[in-house]
Design a protein around this motif. Structure first.
Motif, PDB file in Angstrom:
ATOM      1  N   ASP A 245       0.845  -1.197   0.000  1.00 23.14           N
ATOM      2  CA  ASP A 245       0.000   0.000   0.000  1.00 23.14           C
ATOM      3  C   ASP A 245       0.876   1.241   0.000  1.00 23.14           C
ATOM      4  N   GLY A 246       0.262   2.417   0.172  1.00 22.45           N
ATOM      5  CA  GLY A 246       0.995   3.664   0.111  1.00 22.45           C
ATOM      6  C   GLY A 246       1.872   3.923   1.310  1.00 22.45           C
ATOM      7  N   ASN A 247       1.735   3.148   2.379  1.00 24.28           N
ATOM      8  CA  ASN A 247       2.565   3.302   3.558  1.00 24.28           C
ATOM      9  C   ASN A 247       3.685   2.281   3.618  1.00 24.28           C
ATOM     10  N   GLY A 248       3.859   1.521   2.568  1.00 26.37           N
ATOM     11  CA  GLY A 248       4.930   0.536   2.552  1.00 26.37           C
ATOM     12  C   GLY A 248       4.590  -0.756   3.238  1.00 26.37           C
ATOM     13  N   GLN A 249       3.362  -0.914   3.708  1.00 28.23           N
ATOM     14  CA  GLN A 249       2.967  -2.195   4.290  1.00 28.23           C
ATOM     15  C   GLN A 249       2.787  -3.221   3.178  1.00 28.23           C
ATOM     16  N   VAL A 250       3.234  -4.431   3.431  1.00 33.16           N
ATOM     17  CA  VAL A 250       3.209  -5.500   2.435  1.00 33.16           C
ATOM     18  C   VAL A 250       2.088  -6.475   2.791  1.00 33.16           C
ATOM     19  N   TYR A 251       1.398  -6.940   1.775  1.00 28.61           N
ATOM     20  CA  TYR A 251       0.289  -7.874   1.945  1.00 28.61           C
ATOM     21  C   TYR A 251       0.597  -9.155   1.175  1.00 28.61           C
ATOM     22  N   ALA A 252       0.177 -10.276   1.736  1.00 20.39           N
ATOM     23  CA  ALA A 252       0.483 -11.572   1.121  1.00 20.39           C
ATOM     24  C   ALA A 252      -0.742 -12.463   1.177  1.00 20.39           C
ATOM     25  N   GLY A 253      -0.965 -13.224   0.101  1.00 24.42           N
ATOM     26  CA  GLY A 253      -2.059 -14.182   0.042  1.00 24.42           C
ATOM     27  C   GLY A 253      -1.519 -15.587  -0.113  1.00 24.42           C
ATOM     28  N   THR A 254      -2.146 -16.553   0.581  1.00 22.01           N
ATOM     29  CA  THR A 254      -1.601 -17.908   0.633  1.00 22.01           C
ATOM     30  C   THR A 254      -2.549 -18.921   0.017  1.00 22.01           C
ATOM     31  N   ASP A 255      -2.030 -20.114  -0.166  1.00 27.25           N
ATOM     32  CA  ASP A 255      -2.856 -21.253  -0.545  1.00 27.25           C
ATOM     33  C   ASP A 255      -3.240 -22.011   0.727  1.00 27.25           C
ATOM     34  N   GLY A 256      -3.909 -23.126   0.541  1.00 25.04           N
ATOM     35  CA  GLY A 256      -4.190 -24.015   1.652  1.00 25.04           C
ATOM     36  C   GLY A 256      -5.302 -23.541   2.556  1.00 25.04           C
ATOM     37  N   GLU A 257      -5.184 -22.318   3.074  1.00 23.82           N
ATOM     38  CA  GLU A 257      -6.176 -21.824   4.027  1.00 23.82           C
ATOM     39  C   GLU A 257      -6.758 -20.487   3.626  1.00 23.82           C
ATOM     40  N   GLY A 258      -6.359 -19.953   2.465  1.00 24.00           N
ATOM     41  CA  GLY A 258      -6.924 -18.710   1.979  1.00 24.00           C
ATOM     42  C   GLY A 258      -6.722 -17.539   2.912  1.00 24.00           C
TER      43      GLY A 258
END
Length: 807
Positions: free
Chosen positions: A202-215
């Motif tokens: 996002d615009g604040n440099g926070q990183v987001y991640a999405g996974t398999d297995g458990e969504g």
């Protein structure tokens, strides 16, 4: 074929002239997705809100082998476009509408590319997975970063002066400081699921991640000491997060990709209702979302929601230390911090203030309640509460919008895999599999349209070029397309043949549309008397009529096509200056010849039980109300009124009116108003309510004969003979004119019960019955013998006799 139509027209004209037409017209109204989708489209799309628009232009750039897959696309600042091609792990450059190989990697795969604008980063998956930075005209390797014990590199992201790599099968997100000569590789997230499939920032440099297995969708906030605090912001019902789009303000769009739910066809039929449209906001410029290639200027964004407070360094030093730290907290969930409580109070205070001004409390959808107990999971050293959303029993895959304050709303669900999401002109472009469709989704109005349906089965790659066009990387077969920002210059929608049931006169064609300042809409019609217009007996298409919307968004057009049973309309939409017209209603009124009403049935039955009342000591009730019911319809959908008549059966007597101007399809007739006898009933249906008197049509229907009997049976030869030993013999003959005798009972004074008497032939089956019964054990004295005789209509006669029993 045209000659045939010309020959038919005079015949039709004679038929029309000789016919009386209904006063009330019928009408077709097309304004839903189902209405418009039933027709044939060429260069147009129909949204789920029932709007017809021009499709965006697509151009095939180059085709690859049938088994080829295009995984990712990036563009450098100098305009060069590079493509990751599978399954042979080929890095290719787009040159003059062909893909020229830069390098092929043996026994490897390339799923992800990214760029800082000047150099290209390549994620090479295999037995020795590693990252390569390539620069220069020849794309020579300038830097190499090894990722030991990593099998797959699924996605890459450049932000915060770091290169992030989402990997599997150990579910690790690496953060790489590549500035030093010897790059520093750190573990930003060690997730429980096997694979981290997609990442964004996002615009604040926070990183987001999405996974398999458990969504799971993670948010990672960098602590002052450089380590990362993970927090699960959503646990999707589906097992796999296939795509993430994150806006600068922290709004997250998460698309799921459960392969088992990707089935042919739509999840639900096209919408057949109009439920209104949410009031959309003014279209905004594209909001920078994730910065996959590190070259976007992100605007200032509001502060991100506070993350959980940093934990001790010992908890993030490494996996061993993290496991030790988690042991004591394994059964606890992360408690909200004081800062989080303050942020929540601010949100609530703001909403209450808005509510006082507007009079309404704004509500937002919360994540679905857990179908499983909440459980704690180790996330890169810390513990985060995981409340599962559901058991994943819902069909299809979805796109969820997660607001910066954590509220979740489902925007989209279809039987596709969500492989990629991109923002364009305030809307979302959604790339899917396994039918190769690109959807356009407006998050404000929740309007959905299929922009294109490609030959390929999957579309893993979406990339917006510096020129503003979107490159589509497809798989099975591998094809590179360009989805241009402009609409096609012309498109059409041809309705299905509309059936009026009879040769009809056409009224005005009523169109509603918008965005017509620099665009155009034309309409043509054709008609015929057979269902299939391709048989060649239809009239030719009429000359196109330009729609002129004067003083509003509605237009009324004449229909020049001849009167017939079937009609088709064709809309032609034209664009100008990158705009498209939008048609959201087409209506046509028509007049059929005034056809006679239809009476499908007529039946009559008595409403009371009649006959035996069920209690021996209660006399049957006479049935005097005849329930007359009929089924009626009108092919012109006119309102109907009815007249009910009756006459004696088997006579030439005229019908007697029982009731008229009835508007219901039933009538309760008190049969005591006519003499006894067998009658035939007749109902006449008329459409005079919706037609002028000399054009009104009627239909009649006659009933089966019904018996009307309001007369009590007659009792003849009623006698009581007294014998010896206290016995008496009862004899009588009972007759009735119309209805058979139903039952005969007697009672002797001093006894409350009525006793059944059987006729001499042992069965009540005619209008005349003879009875004989011996009454034993009568005490001496004067007695009264009562006789009750009832017919099938419940008419009952009582007679009595006095007799003496000697001592």
């Amino acid at each position: 074929m045209i000659r045939q139509a010309a020959l038919i027209s005079p015949v039709l004209a004679l038929l029309i002239a000789a016919s009386a037409f209904a006063v009330q017209p019928s009408e077709w109204i097309h304004r839903t997705e189902a209405d418009f989708s039933a027709g044939d489209r060429d260069g147009t799309v129909v949204t789920n809100l029932g709007e017809v628009r021009l499709a965006q232009q697509t151009r095939l750039i180059t085709s690859l082998a049938d088994d080829a897959l295009i995984y990712d696309i990036v563009q450098l600042d100098d305009g060069r476009v590079f493509v990751a091609v599978g399954p042979e792990a080929r890095l290719a450059q787009l040159v003059d509408e062909s893909l020229e190989t830069v390098e092929t990697f043996e026994d490897s795969q390339i799923f992800a590319l990214t760029t800082d604008g000047e150099s290209l980063w390549v994620g090479i998956s295999g037995a020795q997975s590693h990252l390569e930075r390539r620069t220069g005209e020849d794309m020579a390797v300038a830097q190499r970063v090894a990722l030991p014990e990593t099998r797959y590199i699924w996605d890459m992201l450049l932000t915060n002066d770091r290169l992030y790599a989402a990997t599997g099968t150990d579910g690790t997100l690496f953060a790489i400081d590549y500035a030093p000569d010897e790059p520093v590789v750190e573990v930003a997230l060690d997730a429980d699921p096997s694979n981290i499939l997609t990442i964004a920032a996002d615009g604040n440099g926070q990183v987001y991640a999405g996974t398999d297995g458990e969504g799971l969708v993670y948010r990672l906030t960098q602590r002052p000491d450089g380590t990362y605090q993970p927090f699960i912001i959503y646990d999707a019902p589906e097992p796999e997060i296939g795509a993430l789009l994150v806006l600068a303000d922290g709004t997250v769009y998460a698309g799921t990709a459960d392969a088992d739910q990707a089935r042919p066809g739509r999840l639900e039929a096209a919408r057949e209702d109009t439920s209104g449209r949410p009031e959309s906001m003014e279209p905004a410029e594209d909001e920078p979302a994730e910065d996959p290639d590190g070259d976007a200027d992100l605007p200032d964004a509001p502060p991100a929601p506070p993350a959980p407070e940093p934990q001790d360094d010992a908890e993030v030093e490494g996996e061993d230390e993290a496991e030790d730290a988690d042991t004591d907290a394994a059964d606890e969930t992360a408690a909200p911090t004081a800062e989080q409580y303050d942020a929540l109070r601010d949100i609530v205070s703001e909403r209450l203030s808005d509510a006082r001004e507007s009079g309404a409390v704004p509500m937002q959808e919360m994540p679905e309640p857990s179908a499983r107990p909440a459980q704690t999971r180790r996330n890169g050293g810390g513990t985060a509460s995981r409340a599962s959303a559901s058991s994943g029993s819902r069909q299809g895959n979805a796109i969820y919008r997660i607001s910066p304050d954590g509220f979740v709303h489902e925007l989209f669900r279809e039987s596709v895999m969500i492989l990629n999401i991109m923002q364009q002109n305030g809307a979302l472009l959604v790339a899917t599999g396994n039918e190769g469709q690109i959807y356009r989704l407006d998050p404000e109005t929740e309007e959905v349209a299929i922009l294109t349906d490609l030959d390929s089965q999957q579309i893993p790659a979406l990339f917006k070029t510096a020129e503003g066009n979107v490159l589509l990387g497809a798989a099975n077969p591998g094809i590179l397309y360009e989805l241009q920002s402009d609409f096609v210059t012309q498109g059409s929608l041809t309705s299905e043949p509309l059936d009026a049931d009879q040769i009809s006169l056409w009224g005005k064609l009523h169109l509603k549309a918008e965005n017509l300042e620099e665009t155009a809409v034309e309409v043509r019609t054709r008609t015929g008397n057979v269902a299939d217009p391709d048989l060649g007996t239809w009239s030719p298409w009429s000359a196109p009529q330009q729609v002129e919307f004067v003083g509003g968004r509605s237009a009324y057009l004449d229909v020049p096509s001849p009167s017939a049973r079937f009609i088709q309309y064709q809309l032609t939409l034209r664009s100008a200056n990158g705009a498209t017209p939008t048609v959201y209603q087409v209506a046509l009124r028509y007049l059929m010849p005034n056809l006679s009403p239809r009476l499908a049935s007529l039946k009559a039955d008595y409403t009371q039980a009649g006959g035996r009342a069920g209690q021996p000591n209660q006399a049957p009730q006479a049935r005097t109300t005849l329930k007359v019911e009929w089924e009626a319809s009108d092919p012109n959908e006119d309102r109907l009124s009815y007249r009910l008549e009756a006459k004696p059966f088997g006579t030439d007597d005229p019908y007697i009116t029982i009731a008229e101007d009835i508007t219901e399809t039933s009538y309760d007739w008190d049969t005591r108003t006519v003499p006894d006898g067998r009658y035939v009933l007749r109902v006449t249906a008329s459409d005079q309510l919706d037609n002028v008197p000399d054009q009104a049509m009627t239909t009649t229907r006659r009933s089966d004969p019904v018996t009307i009997d309001n007369t009590m049976p007659e009792v003849h030869d009623f006698a009581v003979a007294v014998g010896e030993n206290g016995q008496a013999v009862l004899t009588a003959r009972i007759t009735n004119a119309l209805s058979p005798i139903q039952e005969v009972r007697y009672r002797v004074s001093g006894n409350e019960d009525w006793n059944m008497v059987l006729p001499e032939d042992m069965i009540y089956d005619s209008t005349e019955e003879t009875i004989r019964v011996t009454i034993p054990d009568l005490a001496p004295g004067t007695k009264v013998l009562s006789l009750r005789a009832s017919d099938a209509q419940g008419n009952t006669r009582h007679v009595s006799r006095t007799f003496s029993v000697p001592r």
